[in-house]
Design a protein around this motif. Sequence first.
Motif, PDB file in Angstrom:
ATOM      1  N   GLY A 210      36.439  52.773  42.191  1.00  7.69           N
ATOM      2  CA  GLY A 210      35.834  54.092  42.309  1.00  7.69           C
ATOM      3  C   GLY A 210      36.236  54.903  43.520  1.00  7.69           C
ATOM      4  N   SER A 211      37.103  54.378  44.384  1.00  6.14           N
ATOM      5  CA  SER A 211      37.384  55.044  45.654  1.00  6.14           C
ATOM      6  C   SER A 211      38.331  56.227  45.554  1.00  6.14           C
ATOM      7  N   ILE A 212      38.998  56.420  44.432  1.00 12.81           N
ATOM      8  CA  ILE A 212      39.710  57.664  44.148  1.00 12.81           C
ATOM      9  C   ILE A 212      38.867  58.543  43.237  1.00 12.81           C
ATOM     10  N   THR A 213      38.368  57.967  42.155  1.00 12.08           N
ATOM     11  CA  THR A 213      37.736  58.776  41.112  1.00 12.08           C
ATOM     12  C   THR A 213      36.397  59.356  41.538  1.00 12.08           C
ATOM     13  N   CYS A 214      35.566  58.587  42.253  1.00 11.99           N
ATOM     14  CA  CYS A 214      34.272  59.129  42.663  1.00 11.99           C
ATOM     15  C   CYS A 214      34.414  60.283  43.655  1.00 11.99           C
ATOM     16  N   PRO A 215      35.162  60.138  44.757  1.00 15.85           N
ATOM     17  CA  PRO A 215      35.303  61.291  45.652  1.00 15.85           C
ATOM     18  C   PRO A 215      36.013  62.472  45.006  1.00 15.85           C
ATOM     19  N   ALA A 216      36.965  62.214  44.115  1.00 15.34           N
ATOM     20  CA  ALA A 216      37.603  63.319  43.411  1.00 15.34           C
ATOM     21  C   ALA A 216      36.581  64.066  42.569  1.00 15.34           C
ATOM     22  N   GLY A 217      35.768  63.318  41.813  1.00 13.99           N
ATOM     23  CA  GLY A 217      34.757  63.961  40.975  1.00 13.99           C
ATOM     24  C   GLY A 217      33.723  64.721  41.783  1.00 13.99           C
ATOM     25  N   VAL A 218      33.226  64.113  42.859  1.00 13.69           N
ATOM     26  CA  VAL A 218      32.176  64.715  43.681  1.00 13.69           C
ATOM     27  C   VAL A 218      32.672  65.954  44.415  1.00 13.69           C
ATOM     28  N   ASN A 219      33.970  65.980  44.751  1.00 13.35           N
ATOM     29  CA  ASN A 219      34.542  67.124  45.457  1.00 13.35           C
ATOM     30  C   ASN A 219      35.225  68.123  44.526  1.00 13.35           C
ATOM     31  N   LEU A 436      41.787  56.289  23.503  1.00 15.15           N
ATOM     32  CA  LEU A 436      41.349  56.258  24.881  1.00 15.15           C
ATOM     33  C   LEU A 436      39.840  56.390  24.929  1.00 15.15           C
ATOM     34  N   LEU A 437      39.291  56.157  26.125  1.00 16.34           N
ATOM     35  CA  LEU A 437      37.850  56.257  26.342  1.00 16.34           C
ATOM     36  C   LEU A 437      37.556  57.423  27.269  1.00 16.34           C
ATOM     37  N   VAL A 438      36.403  58.051  27.073  1.00 15.54           N
ATOM     38  CA  VAL A 438      35.977  59.126  27.971  1.00 15.54           C
ATOM     39  C   VAL A 438      34.539  58.877  28.405  1.00 15.54           C
ATOM     40  N   GLY A 439      34.219  59.336  29.599  1.00 13.19           N
ATOM     41  CA  GLY A 439      32.869  59.183  30.126  1.00 13.19           C
ATOM     42  C   GLY A 439      32.632  60.168  31.252  1.00 13.19           C
ATOM     43  N   VAL A 440      31.483  60.081  31.872  1.00 16.11           N
ATOM     44  CA  VAL A 440      31.142  60.914  33.027  1.00 16.11           C
ATOM     45  C   VAL A 440      31.571  60.172  34.285  1.00 16.11           C
ATOM     46  N   THR A 441      32.332  60.831  35.125  1.00 19.36           N
ATOM     47  CA  THR A 441      32.851  60.189  36.330  1.00 19.36           C
ATOM     48  C   THR A 441      31.772  59.945  37.367  1.00 19.36           C
ATOM     49  N   ASN A 442      30.907  60.929  37.580  1.00 24.06           N
ATOM     50  CA  ASN A 442      29.996  60.896  38.726  1.00 24.06           C
ATOM     51  C   ASN A 442      28.768  61.747  38.481  1.00 24.06           C
ATOM     52  N   VAL A 475      38.830  64.604  35.859  1.00 27.61           N
ATOM     53  CA  VAL A 475      39.148  66.030  35.824  1.00 27.61           C
ATOM     54  C   VAL A 475      37.838  66.796  35.956  1.00 27.61           C
ATOM     55  N   PRO A 476      37.803  67.908  36.701  1.00 27.30           N
ATOM     56  CA  PRO A 476      36.564  68.686  36.818  1.00 27.30           C
ATOM     57  C   PRO A 476      35.998  69.088  35.453  1.00 27.30           C
ATOM     58  N   MET A 477      34.678  68.902  35.302  1.00 27.20           N
ATOM     59  CA  MET A 477      34.005  69.172  34.030  1.00 27.20           C
ATOM     60  C   MET A 477      32.982  70.286  34.168  1.00 27.20           C
ATOM     61  N   GLY A 478      32.677  70.708  35.391  1.00 29.65           N
ATOM     62  CA  GLY A 478      31.660  71.715  35.608  1.00 29.65           C
ATOM     63  C   GLY A 478      30.834  71.358  36.823  1.00 29.65           C
ATOM     64  N   THR A 479      29.719  72.063  36.998  1.00 28.79           N
ATOM     65  CA  THR A 479      28.865  71.820  38.159  1.00 28.79           C
ATOM     66  C   THR A 479      27.398  71.746  37.749  1.00 28.79           C
ATOM     67  N   VAL A 480      26.636  71.040  38.569  1.00 24.45           N
ATOM     68  CA  VAL A 480      25.185  71.004  38.464  1.00 24.45           C
ATOM     69  C   VAL A 480      24.647  71.531  39.788  1.00 24.45           C
ATOM     70  N   GLN A 481      23.996  72.691  39.758  1.00 25.26           N
ATOM     71  CA  GLN A 481      23.516  73.354  40.970  1.00 25.26           C
ATOM     72  C   GLN A 481      24.636  73.490  42.007  1.00 25.26           C
ATOM     73  N   GLY A 486      32.716  65.309  37.266  1.00 25.56           N
ATOM     74  CA  GLY A 486      34.000  65.071  36.626  1.00 25.56           C
ATOM     75  C   GLY A 486      33.860  64.365  35.295  1.00 25.56           C
ATOM     76  N   VAL A 487      34.874  64.511  34.459  1.00 29.07           N
ATOM     77  CA  VAL A 487      34.957  63.775  33.211  1.00 29.07           C
ATOM     78  C   VAL A 487      36.114  62.788  33.327  1.00 29.07           C
ATOM     79  N   SER A 488      35.892  61.564  32.868  1.00 31.65           N
ATOM     80  CA  SER A 488      36.866  60.487  33.014  1.00 31.65           C
ATOM     81  C   SER A 488      37.627  60.225  31.723  1.00 31.65           C
TER      82      SER A 488
END
Length: 524
Positions: A210-219, A436-442, A475-481, A486-488
Motif C-alpha cells: 500500500g505504500s504507493i497506492t494509498c498515498p497516491a489515492g489520498v493525494n 481484471l479486478l477493481v476496487g476502492v483504493t482508499n 487512478v483518481p475517482m473523485g472527492t469526498v468533502q 482513488g479507484v484501483s
Amino acid sequence: MQKISLLAASALLTIAPTMAMPPPLPPVEGKDAATLQAEMASGTLYDSLLTTLYLDRISKIDDHGPELNAVIATFLSVEREAKLLYGERHAGKLRGPLHGIPILLKDNIEAKGALPTTAGSLALKDNVTGRDAPLVARLRDAGAVILGKTNLSEWANIRSNNSTSGWSAIGGLTKNPHALDRNTCGSSAGSAAAVAASLAPLAIGTETDGSITCPAGVNGIVGFKPTVGLVSRTHIVPISHSQDTAGPMTLTVRDAALVMTVIAGSDPTDLATAEADARKVDYTAALSPDALKGKRIGVLRDRIGDRADIAALFDAALKQMTALGATVVEIADSRKGLEELGAAEFEVLMTELKADMATYLAGLPSKDGPKTLADLIAFNKANPAELQWFDQSLFELAESKGGLDSPAYVTARDKAARLAGPEGIDRLMKEHNVDLLVGVTNGPAWTSDLVNGDHYTGPSASQLPAVAGYPHLTVPMGTVQGLPIGVSFIGGKWTDAEVLAAGYAYEQASRKRVSPTYRVGVAP
C-alpha cells in the motif's frame, strides 16, 4: 535545501545564443510530463528553465507558504545537468520522452550526488553511497533530471504500529496539499504530495503493501505498483524481498506508463528480475481510450467499506466503465478462504525485514554506521529524537525472529504467496471469468496526529496484489468533502500493460483529478 530564484532564469537562456528569446514561460502547475515535453519540443520551454521553475516552486510551496515538507533536499547539480540536456536537445539528440523532465526520488532510493539516502532515519543521515540504484541509472540514461529526495514514513512505516504516516526524524511531517491538517498516507508520502502539488511532474515511490497506492489515492494522483520483479530493488533500503518494489507516482496514467517503460528491466544483482527483460514492453503502446471495450471487470464489492458517499463514487466509476464497453461482474465474497493471509504476510515481513535490512546495511560502502537491525534498535534507544512520537515495537519483534530458513517463516512465505496469488487473485479472476479486478483504493485522508498516530479506517485494495506481487494501479475517482478517493485496477502477474491500459481508458473518460487547494480542514 538548495533554493533557486527565477531572478536568474533569464541568464540561463544565454546557453542558446542562436535561438530567439522565447515568449513568457507557461506555469508548470498541473502539467504532466507529456505536456511539458511537448512544450519543450515546440520551443516554448527549455530543459534548463523547467528545472529552475520546479526548484523555485519547491522553495515557495514546500519550504515556505503551505510548507508541505514533501521534499527533503534537492541536488546541487540539477541545473548543470539540465543545461547539458538542453544542449543535447538543441543539437538534435533526444534520449526519449523523459528528456529534460525533473523527477523526485523517495529517500530510500540511492542516487549519486551529495545527498544521503536516509529512509527518514537519523541513523542513515550520513549515508552518501556515491552510487545510483539501477532504476535511477535507467532514468538518467533516458534523460530525466534527478531533482532530489522526498520525505517518507520513516523506514517505510515498518518501525511501529503506532506511527504517523508521512513523519520521519529527517524530514518531519509531510502535509496533504488538499487539506494541510490531513495525512498523506504512506510510506511514499512525500512523493505523492510533491506530485500533487506540482513540485515535480514525476516521482518514484516504493511499496511493500500500500505504500504507493494509498498515498497516491489520498493525494489525488496516479500511482502504479508493478509486478514484483519487473523493476530492480538493488540499492533501495528494503523491507521484504517477497513484496518490495519501486513504481511511478504521476499526474496521469500515460506518465506512469512512460516511467515504467524506462525503469523496467532485469538486474543481475536482483534475482527477482530475471524475467523482466523478457516481460517488459513499451507500456504506452497499449494505452487507448477503448482499452476497456469488451473487458470483464470483477468488482471487489466487499472491500469498499460502508460509507455511502464512497460507494456512490465507486458506482459512478463502474457506470463509466460500462459506458466504455466493459462488463461489470460483482464479487461479493472476495475474502472467502483468505482468513489466514494477514498473519502469514506479517510473519514474512517481520522475518524478511531482519534479514534484508542486514544485507543492505552490510553492503553499504561506508564501514561506519549500523550494520544490523539490532544496531538500528540500539541507535534509536540512544537518540530521543527518533522515539519522540512512537516506539520501535515492530523493529524489536522482527529482531526476535529466526532466519530465512526457519520453519515458521518458510511456512508463512509459502502460505502467503499461495493465498494471495493462486487462491486469491488468480482464483477470483478464473471463477468469475474476468480480465481484471477493481476496487476502492482508499478512504478520505484522516487528520494527522503525532500523539496518537494514524487512525485510517477506510477501504483498502492493496493487500492481495501486494502479497501476490501482482500489478496494482490507482487512478483518481473523485472527492469526498474535497478529499481525493482513488479507484484501483488489479491484474494477474506480468499483466502490467493491460492494467495500465484499463486505468488509462477510465481516466480519459472520467477526468476526476482535482488540483490541491492548500486549505486547512475539509470542504463544506
